[in-house]
Design a protein around this motif. Structure first.
Motif, short mmCIF file in Angstrom:
data_model
loop_
_atom_site.label_atom_id
_atom_site.label_comp_id
_atom_site.label_asym_id
_atom_site.label_seq_id
_atom_site.Cartn_x
_atom_site.Cartn_y
_atom_site.Cartn_z
N ASP A 243 0.87 -1.00 0.00
CA ASP A 243 0.11 -0.01 0.07
C ASP A 243 1.07 1.27 0.01
O ASP A 243 1.33 1.81 0.94
CB ASP A 243 -0.76 0.21 1.08
CG ASP A 243 -2.02 1.22 1.33
OD1 ASP A 243 -1.72 2.27 0.57
OD2 ASP A 243 -2.98 0.82 1.77
N ALA A 245 0.59 4.53 -0.50
CA ALA A 245 -0.04 5.64 0.14
C ALA A 245 0.30 5.52 1.66
O ALA A 245 0.89 6.36 2.14
CB ALA A 245 -1.31 5.90 -0.21
N PHE A 246 -0.22 4.42 2.05
CA PHE A 246 -0.02 4.14 3.60
C PHE A 246 1.28 3.91 4.19
O PHE A 246 1.73 4.75 4.99
CB PHE A 246 -0.85 2.76 3.97
CG PHE A 246 -0.29 2.53 5.55
CD1 PHE A 246 -1.19 2.86 6.52
CD2 PHE A 246 0.46 1.47 5.66
CE1 PHE A 246 -1.31 2.65 7.74
CE2 PHE A 246 0.65 1.25 7.11
CZ PHE A 246 -0.02 1.87 8.08
N GLY A 248 4.04 5.31 2.50
CA GLY A 248 4.72 6.59 2.30
C GLY A 248 4.26 7.84 3.29
O GLY A 248 5.28 8.53 3.67
N HIS A 249 2.96 7.68 3.56
CA HIS A 249 2.84 8.79 4.36
C HIS A 249 2.97 8.33 6.05
O HIS A 249 2.56 9.44 6.67
CB HIS A 249 1.22 9.15 4.04
CG HIS A 249 1.12 10.17 2.77
ND1 HIS A 249 0.65 9.27 1.85
CD2 HIS A 249 1.35 11.22 2.41
CE1 HIS A 249 0.78 9.82 0.56
NE2 HIS A 249 1.23 11.19 1.07
N HIS A 250 2.67 7.12 6.15
CA HIS A 250 2.43 6.96 7.73
C HIS A 250 3.53 5.85 8.45
O HIS A 250 3.12 5.37 9.32
CB HIS A 250 1.04 6.22 7.95
CG HIS A 250 -0.13 7.05 7.38
ND1 HIS A 250 -0.44 8.13 7.90
CD2 HIS A 250 -0.90 6.88 6.30
CE1 HIS A 250 -1.58 8.72 7.18
NE2 HIS A 250 -1.90 7.80 6.38
N ASN A 569 -4.58 6.14 11.10
CA ASN A 569 -3.39 5.96 10.59
C ASN A 569 -2.05 6.71 11.46
O ASN A 569 -1.30 7.10 10.85
CB ASN A 569 -3.07 6.30 9.28
CG ASN A 569 -3.90 5.10 8.33
OD1 ASN A 569 -3.94 4.07 8.83
ND2 ASN A 569 -4.29 5.74 7.13
#
Length: 907
Positions: A243, A245-246, A248-250, A569
């Motif tokens: 994932d 997006a997950f 990379g951001h979290h 998240n």
């Protein structure tokens, strides 16, 4: 208990595993306790396993420690509470004055209620000024704590039990869930019945009862979990099951974790070889995990109890983080806790490296918050000694006084003989317990009586972060006190303020208030927050329903509870991001060698708990597995010269013990399995802790219970035997014995190395039957070496003894049934002399279903006579398997075996 009428049921919580089942306990007019599951409790919804169902059999006062005692040259003597606590306080004051606060220690337990745990932690860290308070929970779940903290920034279990029913795949790692957490396993199976496509995967070196009902079993080599999950992480990255997006951001740290994983785990064939599983089986697991987003990986002692336990936990968590499989229904890494209040102990800082309310000892700002709230004269500034280090420090003379509360380290600790040496050398040993005689209490200078389950009042927190009330329904026996009260009285004698609690409700309120005190410190508030339960009055505390934390109050005063964490998240690290942890592969610390060529694995059996101080009192729980055993592969048994059914000595570099050999059919070559429960009170020489490797995980301090190099050899004896007796026996003269609780009697399995010349005289002396005119039935075949005798008093069987050079002796189940009778019939006496029941069906065989007392012979006969083909048909016919379900795998095997044998006979 003298009650004229039955009392109303009291809603309380089970005293055993971390599932935290609700119980309804009803004291009856005849003094018994009726136990049923609480249908309103969300953990179990009315179901109980056999241990929970038998709780009423364990609350009697037999063997209880009821009064404070001091040991002097003449032994133990009863004293007042004032005298006992003055002795402890004077000793601690003198030791602290001369050697400093780190010369004293508490060793506590996940059996304590949260209120007890809170006071103990406050006393040591805020008033004594030392963090030398550790717990037996260090032995079972501290690797999970360390793994969660590294990944999430705080010790946070993100799921709830409902997620197990919402998942499309449940992976059980190092967990014999069917036996150790049976109510959760039944919830999983129930979900699978309604959704057959749901997949259950078991990862375990042994083929346990849990595997019998699983879709896939990976019998990995012990100690290779990091290879397995590093390989899964590498596979998921390689096929794009990420994932982005997950991640990379979290999250942070994926690149480093993948780089480490790829060093030796990027090739599935290499991983399969290291883990000793077939490549197609490995790939089925990897592909299923990748394709099934709603996957839960539930792990327990098989992961945690390892010198690489924390890395195993983080290797699992990494595989969930890479796909963003966390914070949503039906997915995530789930630590299934062993003890009823291991989670509550974590909340209050019960481990030597933690502070209360999930604050950290190594953070000055956290120390300042806690000390300010407590208004305490000191605060521990550095981590204390973890369990193994603590007892080593005691032996070395660095710790001069230890207070052991609600645990039995002489049995449960690794290298348990080292614990004995430590206690022998310690200047002041204090033990708070409910039982008078334990292996540990034998070394105590001061014994203090505590309230037990059914008598004490407070809260526990289960594996899904659910706080439940444990309520008293029995009066306090003797002079026993709640643990929080004992510690508070001691603190007052030490001159400490802040311990004038009026009851458990006052302790709970302080605990809840601390959880919310300056909780916004730093960039991210602590997830552990029970401030919504602060300010409860006595009635509200008494009526508190099971509640998960975090629990806060809205501006309008409504309770706000979170069943799942990380829905937004946001994690507990300062930047709000989760961490991938690079987990390098490494073999267990001590490898097998020529002297110790086998690997010892330890664990639980279905119907017993810890060191059996409670469950050992229940006849219901004694029937399924009566003796300690060593499970070994038949080929290894042949190689090492031991035979099934006979006794064997198992030795390691640290100690030795004796157990009966069995071939359970689920142990791989090169390994043996021995259960943890037997102590010096229940067997002459079966403390497996004496063998266990004391090496610990460098991060968590959790010992390596699953990988100790051992050897096995014959324990040669001249005869075998057993005794059933209404009076307790002293068997110091017998080479090997095990005590098993029966209904109205105790059973002793025996083996001797002596030569018995006069069977009758020897048996009479052993049983204490001096009267030559006693009603004494006996049979002797001197040529075969067989002897049996029965002592009858007023036509009722009082004692019996059976001896033979072979293992195959009369059925204990049949003989046990005779002790229930008020009068022996003539046909009973005939059966006793010939050594077998005369009436058909009298021998029900070894117990399979403890909940309903159904024996193997009964099940086999019903299968043949009524042509039963499925487990539900057996349950409908005999009830077996119809309660907790933990015997269902065994019934399934009996069905297959019985029908195969019947077909072979027909042909």
């Amino acid at each position: 208990m003298n009650l004229s009428t039955d009392h109303l049921a009291v809603r309380t919580t089970c005293a055993y595993c971390g599932v935290g089942c609700g119980v309804q306990a009803t004291p009856k007019a005849d003094g018994t306790i009726a136990i049923v599951g609480d249908k309103l409790h969300p953990a179990n919804k009315g179901r109980l396993c056999v241990k929970g169902s038998a709780l009423g059999e364990t609350v009697g006062l037999e063997g209880r420690l009821l009064y404070p005692q001091l040991r002097d040259a003449d032994g133990l003597r009863r004293v007042s509470w004032d005298a006992a606590l003055d002795k402890v306080a004077d000793g601690w004051r003198a030791i602290i004055a001369e050697h400093g606060p780190d010369a004293v220690a508490l060793y506590v337990s996940g059996q304590l209620l949260t209120e007890d745990y809170y006071v103990a932690n406050k006393l040591m860290k805020g008033y004594v000024g030392s963090a030398n308070i550790d717990t037996n929970s260090r032995l079972c779940m501290s690797s999970a704590v360390a793994g969660y903290k590294r990944a999430f920034g705080e010790d946070l279990v993100p799921l709830c039990y409902d997620d197990l029913e919402l998942a499309d795949m449940v992976v059980l790692v190092g967990s014999n869930t069917a036996w150790c957490h049976p109510i959760l396993f039944q919830r999983i199976l129930k979900a699978k019945e309604s959704r057959p496509e749901m997949k259950i995967v078991v990862i375990d070196p042994r083929r346990t009862a849990t595997c019998e009902l699983a879709d896939l079993h990976l019998p990995v080599k012990a100690g290779t979990d990091v290879w397995l999950f590093n390989g899964l992480l590498s596979y998921l990255a390689r096929i794009g099951a990420v994932d982005p997006a997950f991640v990379g951001h979290h999250t942070n740290g994926l690149d480093a974790a993948l780089e480490t994983a790829n060093i030796d785990c990027s090739d599935p064939a290499a991983v399969a070889k290291i883990c000793r599983i077939e490549l197609p089986v490995l790939m089925e697991f990897y592909e299923s995990f990748a394709a099934t987003r709603k996957t839960i990986t539930a792990f327990s002692m098989g992961v945690n109890q390892s010198s690489a336990g924390t890395d195993k936990v983080n290797a699992i968590i990494n595989c969930h983080l890479i796909g963003g499989r966390i914070g949503k229904p039906g997915m995530g890494p789930f630590s299934i806790t062993g003890q009823p209040n291991a989670m509550g102990g974590r909340e209050v800082g019960g481990l030597a490296n933690m502070l209360a309310a999930h604050m950290d000892l190594d953070r000055a700002d956290h120390r300042e918050v806690v000390q300010t709230f407590w208004d305490s004269p000191a605060i521990a500034a550095k981590p204390g000694l973890k369990a193994v280090d603590l007892f080593q420090a005691i032996e070395a003379g660095k710790v001069k006084a230890v207070w052991v509360i609600a645990t039995n380290p002489m049995v449960s600790m690794p290298d348990a003989d080292q614990v004995r040496r430590a206690l022998e050398k310690c200047e002041l040993v204090v033990a708070t317990d409910i039982m008078q005689n334990t292996d540990t209490n034998a070394y105590a200078d001061v014994l203090l009586p505590a309230l037990g389950w059914g008598e004490k009042d407070g809260t526990v927190t289960n594996s899904e972060r659910r706080v439940s009330r444990q309520r008293a329904f029995l009066p306090a026996p003797g002079e026993a006190l709640p643990d929080w009260k004992i510690l508070s009285l001691f603190a007052q004698r030490m001159g400490f303020g802040g311990f004038d609690f009026c009851g458990a409700q006052g302790v709970f309120d302080e605990h809840a208030r601390l959880s919310g005190f300056r909780n916004a410190i730093g960039d991210v508030p602590r997830a552990f927050d029970m401030s919504g339960l602060a300010g409860l009055n006595q009635r509200e505390y008494d009526e508190l329903e099971p509640t998960q934390w975090p629990v806060r109050r809205t501006a309008s005063g409504e309770l706000q509870v979170e069943a799942r964490l990380f829905k937004d998240n946001v994690f507990a690290h300062a930047d709000g991001k989760a961490r991938f942890i690079a987990t390098a592969t490494r073999a267990p610390a001590n490898a097998i060698c020529e002297d110790f060529p086998l690997t010892l694995n330890t664990g639980r059996v279905r119907d017993q708990w810890h060191t059996m101080t409670r469950t050992g009192k229940s006849a219901t729980l004694a029937d399924h597995i009566a003796e300690s055993f060593v499970d070994i592969h038949p080929q290894d048994a042949l190689l090492h010269g031991v035979r099934e059914g006979e006794l064997a000595r198992v030795s390691s570099a640290w100690g030795a013990m004796v157990a009966r050999v069995q071939h359970g059919g689920g142990i791989p070559r090169g390994s043996v399995f021995i259960p943890i429960h037997w102590s010096g009170q229940t067997s002459s020489d079966a403390r497996v802790g004496a063998l266990v490797n004391p090496v610990v995980d460098p991060v968590s301090g959790e010992p390596e219970f699953k990988h100790t190099p051992v050897r096995i050899e014959q324990f040669r004896v001249n005869w075998h035997g057993f005794i059933l007796s209404r009076t307790e026996m002293s068997l110091d003269s017998v080479a090997h014995w095990t005590r098993i609780q029966g209904r109205e009697f105790a059973r002793y399995e025996l083996a001797g190395r002596n030569t018995i010349k006069d069977f009758g005289g020897w048996a009479r002396e052993l049983l204490g039957v001096a009267d030559l005119d006693a009603d004494w039935l006996e049979y002797e075949d001197r040529t075969a070496g067989v002897y049996r005798a029965v002592h009858v008093v007023n036509d009722r069987i009082e004692q019996c003894i059976f001896l033979s050079p072979r293992q195959d002796m009369p059925s204990r189940a049949w003989l046990a049934s005779l002790f229930v009778k008020q009068e022996l019939s003539e046909i009973d006496r005939v059966g006793l002399l010939v050594g077998m029941p005369v009436e058909k069906g009298a021998d029900t065989g070894p117990t399979v279903c403890s909940c309903f007392g159904v024996g193997r012979n009964t099940i086999c006969s019903a299968i043949i006579e009524k042509d039963l083909k499925t487990v539900p048909e057996v349950t409908a016919c005999l009830k077996a398997g119809g309660n907790c379900g933990s015997c269902v795998p065994e019934i399934k095997k009996i069905l297959v075996q019985t029908r195969v044998e019947a077909e072979e006979e027909r042909l």
